[in-house]
Design an enzyme around this catalytic site. Structure first.
Site, short mmCIF file in Angstrom:
data_model
loop_
_atom_site.label_atom_id
_atom_site.label_comp_id
_atom_site.label_asym_id
_atom_site.label_seq_id
_atom_site.Cartn_x
_atom_site.Cartn_y
_atom_site.Cartn_z
N THR A 31 -0.44 -10.82 -1.28
CA THR A 31 -0.53 -9.44 -1.77
C THR A 31 0.78 -8.68 -1.71
O THR A 31 1.67 -8.99 -0.93
CB THR A 31 -1.62 -8.68 -0.97
OG1 THR A 31 -2.81 -9.43 -1.03
CG2 THR A 31 -1.88 -7.32 -1.51
N GLY A 42 -4.40 -8.08 4.23
CA GLY A 42 -5.82 -8.36 4.42
C GLY A 42 -6.52 -7.14 5.00
O GLY A 42 -6.17 -6.00 4.69
N1 GLU Z 1 -7.50 -10.36 -0.80
C1 GLU Z 1 -7.26 -9.26 0.08
C2 GLU Z 1 -7.98 -8.02 -0.35
O1 GLU Z 1 -8.26 -7.84 -1.48
C3 GLU Z 1 -5.84 -8.91 0.18
C4 GLU Z 1 -5.11 -9.93 0.90
C5 GLU Z 1 -3.96 -9.40 1.65
O2 GLU Z 1 -3.60 -8.27 1.63
O3 GLU Z 1 -3.36 -10.19 2.31
O4 GLU Z 1 -8.25 -7.19 0.43
#
Ligand code: GLU
Length: 619
Positions: free
Chosen positions: A419, A524
């Site tokens: 991200t 995350g």
């Molecule tokens: N897939 C995660 C989300 O949509 C983001 C992953 C991340 O920030 O590392 O919250």
């Protein structure tokens, strides 16, 4: 006692010929996500990789902050060419696809938050990936009904790939709110993809870490490995002719080839014929995709308005609930780096995350009490039930207005970290922010053959289990089929499958109705705390934005308290342990990028995370 990871310091030169200071690369860590969350067996692929001094950057007219200087520069180029903040954001985002391919791109999804100065209005664009229509709640279950292991199984190959949403979101933002043609916004990315650029330390480190997973896919090897079969290293020239050609097609024809034409065909083939865990995406799934406009969520914190991303992200609502819970406890503790402040923050996080885990999911599929969660009165009632200065105790989800008792189960949160977050502000006061992802570093690991971009693994943000231990349905379970309701502002027709819950939280803070700070981060489910904590440091303690981002992180999740070096003072740690904190000392995976707009002078102050590679640039 806390376990202090040794920091291995390597001197590394930055690869861009900019006057960036030396990087201190941190050594590999052990497993990061502790008990309480499903075990994560690899080193966190997107953990903080570099600590460096980010220069203080201020500007008069416009500014862009992104995770790589090439991207900030491209955004600035658009501002100088007469583009607005939306144009700058989009151009910077396409460049990130080229130079930070591990973190985001058109094979993934993201959320845009745009504040339109003239209208005094904030809109959000939901470019989150969607489950294919054929997906069902068994997507990630083994024949015995238990979830597949997360790493590397669940995330790798075709099955975890959601219908990509980023391009639809960027194109819509450009069409509705931008000023320059899409072709101009793509030009810097095309240039860089064609001419090439030296691989950055961070990209090199991640390619090395993930080489085994990536090597399974010939198109990925062709794009990111040397002729001798080893991954590209720092400083190697990375040219991406396939990606450049894809961008040229989009510059000419817009997103149609991607969602309905030849690129769609190739995406579907990559997913369905994946050598590892093929998925069921169809061309109909792609052609049904649209990135809707959604109403942002709003709350308040000490007289400021907080505007954020609503469902399917939990980011905005949980940042707001956390802040509103903290505000119930009166004035902030005297010092931010203290056991008192950490404990208070942890208590608020426990309450807010318990609600998030039970309630928040794609609101087009699941009915849940969003307004109830955002209500400051609910925060007050919820806060009253807790002894805030007492030791940590287990907390249950609350009952906001509109919630039905016993209807939904609770799932542990688990999103790992890839991200990127980027922001832009222009001379007219328009603000644009995006948090964008392909989920894990390099997403599913698969580059679309002949097209040059990675496909996401965002479907692993769904709960792999459809029901909890008591048989109650989990709001964030996998669902395909047709959208049941329309919480979007602008798409009056039926869409595809469910969108996995996110934590991404592009956030705007308003003072007296005017933008004061725009901020966000990868990380995350930690994103929510990185953002809330930065809001606290700036608003409660008057820190300038760069200092707030540099400040060592404190986070509390999965029942553990994570302290970045700087917090690990013996007396403080002992005090927290006495209050029931299970402490882990480690650096953390934020990539906070933001802009502070001085309310008196209008001057722009940039903030870029020293844990990553970005820079603010302004004029
Ligand atoms: N897939 C995660 C989300 O949509 C983001 C992953 C991340 O920030 O590392 O919250």
């Amino acid at each position: 006692m806390p376990n202090l990871h040794p920091l291995r310091t390597l001197l590394a030169r930055t690869a861009w010929g900019l006057l960036l200071p030396l990087l201190l690369l941190l050594g590999p860590l052990g497993p990061l996500d502790p008990a309480g969350a499903p075990a994560q067996t690899q080193a966190d692929p997107e953990r903080g990789a570099a600590l460096r001094q980010v220069p203080r950057v201020t500007a008069e007219r416009g500014m862009v902050v992104a995770a790589n200087p090439h991207a900030s520069r491209a955004g600035l180029e658009m501002l100088r060419a007469g583009g607005n903040a939306v144009d700058a954001l989009i151009a910077a985002h396409f460049v990130l696809n080229v130079v930070e391919p591990q973190s985001s791109g058109i094979g993934g999804g993201g959320f845009l938050l745009l504040h339109l100065a003239e209208r005094g209005e904030t809109v959000t664009v939901d470019g989150r990936e969607e489950a294919p229509a054929a997906a069902n709640s068994a997507l990630f279950l083994r024949p015995d009904g238990t979830p597949e292991p997360f790493y590397p199984d669940r995330i790798t190959g075709g099955r975890a790939v959601g219908v990509p949403g980023l391009l639809s979101a960027l194109e819509k933002a450009s069409r509705l709110y931008g000023r320059l043609p899409l072709a101009d916004l793509l030009a810097p990315a095309i240039r860089l993809a064609e001419a090439g650029f030296p691989v950055s330390p961070r990209l090199a480190m991640l390619l090395e870490q993930q080489q085994e997973r990536l090597a399974q896919f010939p198109a990925t090897r062709a794009a990111f490995f040397r002729a001798d079969g080893t991954p590209l290293r720092e400083g190697d020239l990375l040219r991406q002719p396939d990606l450049a050609a894809t961008f040229r097609t989009i510059a000419r024809e817009g997103s149609i080839p991607f969602y309905r034409g030849d690129i769609a065909r190739d995406i579907v083939a990559a997913v369905r014929q994946a050598p590892v865990r093929p998925g069921g995406m169809t061309r109909t799934d792609l052609s049904a995709y649209e990135a809707p406009l959604r109403a942002p969520v709003r709350g308040t914190y000490r007289g400021h308005t907080i505007v954020g991303m609503g469902p399917p992200s939990s980011g905005g609502a949980t940042v707001i609930e956390l802040l509103q819970l903290l505000e119930t406890q009166g004035p902030p503790p005297h010092r931010p780096l203290s056991a008192e402040s950490a404990h208070r923050f942890a208590q608020a996080a426990r309450l807010a995350y318990a609600d998030r885990g039970r309630y928040i999911a794609d609101a087009d599929f699941v009915t849940f009490p969003l307004a109830g969660l955002l209500d400051p009165g609910y925060a007050r009632r919820r806060a009253e039930a807790l002894d805030w200065v007492g030791p940590l105790v287990p907390v249950e989800p609350g009952l906001p207005a509109g919630a039905q008792t016993g209807r939904l189960g609770t799932a542990p949160h688990r999103e790992s970290s890839s991200t990127t977050h980027l922001v832009a502000v222009d001379a007219e006061g328009n603000v644009a922010a995006a948090t964008s992802s392909i989920e894990q570093a390099f997403g599913s690991g698969m580059v679309v053959p002949g097209r040059g971009f990675f496909l996401n693994n965002e479907l692993t943000d769904f709960s792999p289990r459809p029901v909890d231990g008591k048989g109650r349905p989990i709001a964030n379970r996998v669902e395909g089929g047709k959208r049941r309701r329309h919480t979007a502002l602008d798409i009056p027709r039926s869409l595809g499958g469910k969108r996995p819950r996110s934590s991404m939280a592009p956030t705007l803070v308003l003072r007296e109705g005017r933008p004061l700070m725009v901020i966000g981060s990868p990380g995350g489910s930690r994103i929510i705390q990185y953002v809330a904590w930065t809001v606290l440091l700036t608003l409660d303690y008057g820190m300038d934005l760069q200092a707030a981002i540099d400040f060592p992180h404190f986070t509390h999740l999965f029942g553990k308290t994570f302290l970045e070096p700087g917090w690990d003072r013996p007396a403080l740690v002992q005090r927290l342990e006495a209050l029931g904190h299970d402490i882990v000392v480690r650096e953390q995976n934020s990539g906070l990028h933001g802009i502070w707009i001085d309310p008196a002078t209008g001057r722009l102050h940039g903030g870029a995370d020293p844990r990553r590679e970005g820079l603010p640039m302004g004029y």
